[in-house]
Design a protein around this motif. Structure first.
Motif, short mmCIF file in Angstrom:
data_model
loop_
_atom_site.label_atom_id
_atom_site.label_comp_id
_atom_site.label_asym_id
_atom_site.label_seq_id
_atom_site.Cartn_x
_atom_site.Cartn_y
_atom_site.Cartn_z
N ILE A 1 0.82 -1.21 0.00
CA ILE A 1 0.00 0.00 0.00
C ILE A 1 0.85 1.26 0.00
O ILE A 1 0.34 2.35 -0.30
CB ILE A 1 -1.00 0.02 1.17
N ASP A 2 2.14 1.14 0.30
CA ASP A 2 3.05 2.28 0.24
C ASP A 2 3.60 2.52 -1.15
O ASP A 2 3.97 3.63 -1.50
CB ASP A 2 4.24 2.08 1.18
N PHE A 3 3.70 1.47 -1.96
CA PHE A 3 4.36 1.56 -3.26
C PHE A 3 3.62 2.53 -4.18
O PHE A 3 2.40 2.50 -4.25
CB PHE A 3 4.42 0.17 -3.91
N PRO A 4 4.31 3.41 -4.92
CA PRO A 4 5.77 3.55 -4.97
C PRO A 4 6.32 4.70 -4.15
O PRO A 4 7.52 4.92 -4.12
CB PRO A 4 6.02 3.83 -6.46
N SER A 5 5.46 5.48 -3.47
CA SER A 5 5.94 6.74 -2.91
C SER A 5 6.08 6.78 -1.40
O SER A 5 6.48 7.79 -0.84
CB SER A 5 4.97 7.86 -3.32
N HIS A 6 5.72 5.69 -0.72
CA HIS A 6 5.78 5.65 0.74
C HIS A 6 4.93 6.76 1.39
O HIS A 6 5.26 7.26 2.46
CB HIS A 6 7.23 5.76 1.24
N SER A 7 3.84 7.12 0.71
CA SER A 7 3.04 8.25 1.17
C SER A 7 2.14 7.92 2.36
O SER A 7 1.54 8.82 2.93
CB SER A 7 2.17 8.77 0.02
N THR A 8 2.04 6.65 2.74
CA THR A 8 1.15 6.30 3.85
C THR A 8 1.89 6.22 5.18
O THR A 8 1.27 5.98 6.22
CB THR A 8 0.45 4.94 3.60
N VAL A 9 3.18 6.42 5.17
CA VAL A 9 3.96 6.30 6.41
C VAL A 9 3.47 7.29 7.46
O VAL A 9 3.20 6.93 8.61
CB VAL A 9 5.46 6.51 6.14
N SER A 10 3.33 8.54 7.09
CA SER A 10 2.90 9.55 8.06
C SER A 10 1.48 9.28 8.53
O SER A 10 1.15 9.55 9.69
CB SER A 10 3.00 10.95 7.45
N ALA A 11 0.64 8.75 7.66
CA ALA A 11 -0.74 8.43 8.05
C ALA A 11 -0.75 7.34 9.12
O ALA A 11 -1.56 7.38 10.06
CB ALA A 11 -1.55 7.99 6.84
N ARG A 12 0.14 6.36 8.99
CA ARG A 12 0.23 5.32 10.01
C ARG A 12 0.75 5.89 11.32
O ARG A 12 0.27 5.54 12.40
CB ARG A 12 1.14 4.19 9.53
N GLU A 13 1.70 6.78 11.23
CA GLU A 13 2.29 7.35 12.44
C GLU A 13 1.29 8.18 13.23
O GLU A 13 1.32 8.18 14.47
CB GLU A 13 3.50 8.21 12.05
N ARG A 14 0.39 8.88 12.56
CA ARG A 14 -0.59 9.70 13.28
C ARG A 14 -1.89 8.94 13.57
O ARG A 14 -2.81 9.50 14.16
CB ARG A 14 -0.90 10.98 12.51
N GLY A 15 -1.96 7.66 13.16
CA GLY A 15 -3.12 6.84 13.47
C GLY A 15 -4.26 6.93 12.50
O GLY A 15 -5.33 6.35 12.73
#
Length: 296
Positions: A68-82
């Motif tokens: 679900i991150d591929f290709p831009s890793h754009s969901t990392v911050s969304a996971r971090e903030r819940g």
């Protein structure tokens, strides 16, 4: 003033899912299954919704996140903030050890209320039905839940996709579950489906882009041939996610040359209505462009 789309058509692209939708999708390929899931997650995050992903229990968490991150890793911050949560059906029904529809529905209802209280626009959940075998749940119990979940969606900011692996479930079960869901999603992103209604209306669903232009044009030609005796054709584009300039030009060209027809009505979303008007749709004598507002 634009007409309103009743939104009663079962087959739509994933991009058109809105709050209150309970959707079915099936897949038979390990690569294909991530297309809908990834689009669903990213759209939910962009719309300010909280997103819950319950993947197939056999898929490692690292692979789920990589997909679900591929290709831009754009969901990392969304996971971090819940805002994005990857979990499991076992966690949803806890502290119960076994699945019950009542427990699952109550928990999802609570999570929807919590998402709103946290400031999100609502909750959307992607549920891979591989959990059924993993929890040892009877298929009949799962089917009963799917057909009795209306209160979870009615008037509430909750959206759900139930994804069925056709290799895991009996064909009759998959067919029954497709019929049971108010919405059915196209399996592949970028695909185009055509549906002919009994009254002759041609519905185009999905993506009318350069790759699908030949299929788009062929469907229109056939529809014009079939409706020549009635001298009128309705083309419904309201379930298109994308309409390319090339496909729009093909539509206008065929409408202009529609000998034997008195009227060609095109029903479409505001953005596609605007495109057709800019390309000269208002100068085609027999063409009627009807702007249809989406229900969400």
């Amino acid at each position: 003033m634009p007409a309103r789309d009743a939104g009663d058509g079962p087959l739509i692209p994933v991009q058109q899912l809105g709050p209150g939708d309970h959707a079915f999708v099936s897949y038979g390929d390990d690569e294909v299954r991530w297309e809908t899931a990834t689009a669903f997650v990213r759209l939910g995050l962009a719309r300010g919704e909280k997103v819950l992903v319950l993947p197939c229990p056999e898929v490692p968490a690292d692979e789920v996140l990589a997909r679900i991150d591929f290709p831009s890793h754009s969901t990392v911050s969304a996971r971090e903030r819940g805002q994005l949560v990857v979990s499991s059906m076992r966690e949803v029904v806890r502290p119960d050890a076994e699945f019950t529809a009542a427990r699952q529905l109550a928990r999802l209802s609570q999570e929807t209320d919590r998402a709103v209280a946290e400031g999100y626009a609502g909750l959307r959940a992607f549920i891979d039905m591989g959990w059924v075998a993993a929890l040892g749940t009877a298929v009949e119990a799962m089917m009963a839940r799917e057909t009795s979940a209306h209160a979870l969606f009615a008037g509430r900011p909750y959206t759900e996709i139930c994804a069925y692996d056709r290799r895991r479930f009996d064909r009759a079960v998959v067919a029954a579950m497709e019929r049971a869901h108010p919405r059915t999603l196209l399996e592949r992103l970028g695909s185009l489906r055509t549906v002919r209604d009994p009254d002759g209306t041609l519905r185009l669903i999905g993506e009318a882009d350069a790759a699908n232009r030949d299929a788009f044009t062929t469907a229109l030609r056939i529809a014009l041939a079939h409706t020549a005796p009635a001298r009128r054709l309705t083309v419904d584009l309201t379930r298109l996610h994308f309409l390319s300039v090339g496909c729009a030009v093909s539509l206008l060209t065929l409408a202009r040359r529609a000998a034997g027809h008195d009227r060609v009505e095109v029903r479409c979303a505001p953005e596609h209505h605007g495109l057709l008007r800019r390309l000269g749709g208002g100068t085609v004598p027999l063409l009627v462009l009807t702007e249809v507002a989406r229900p969400w």
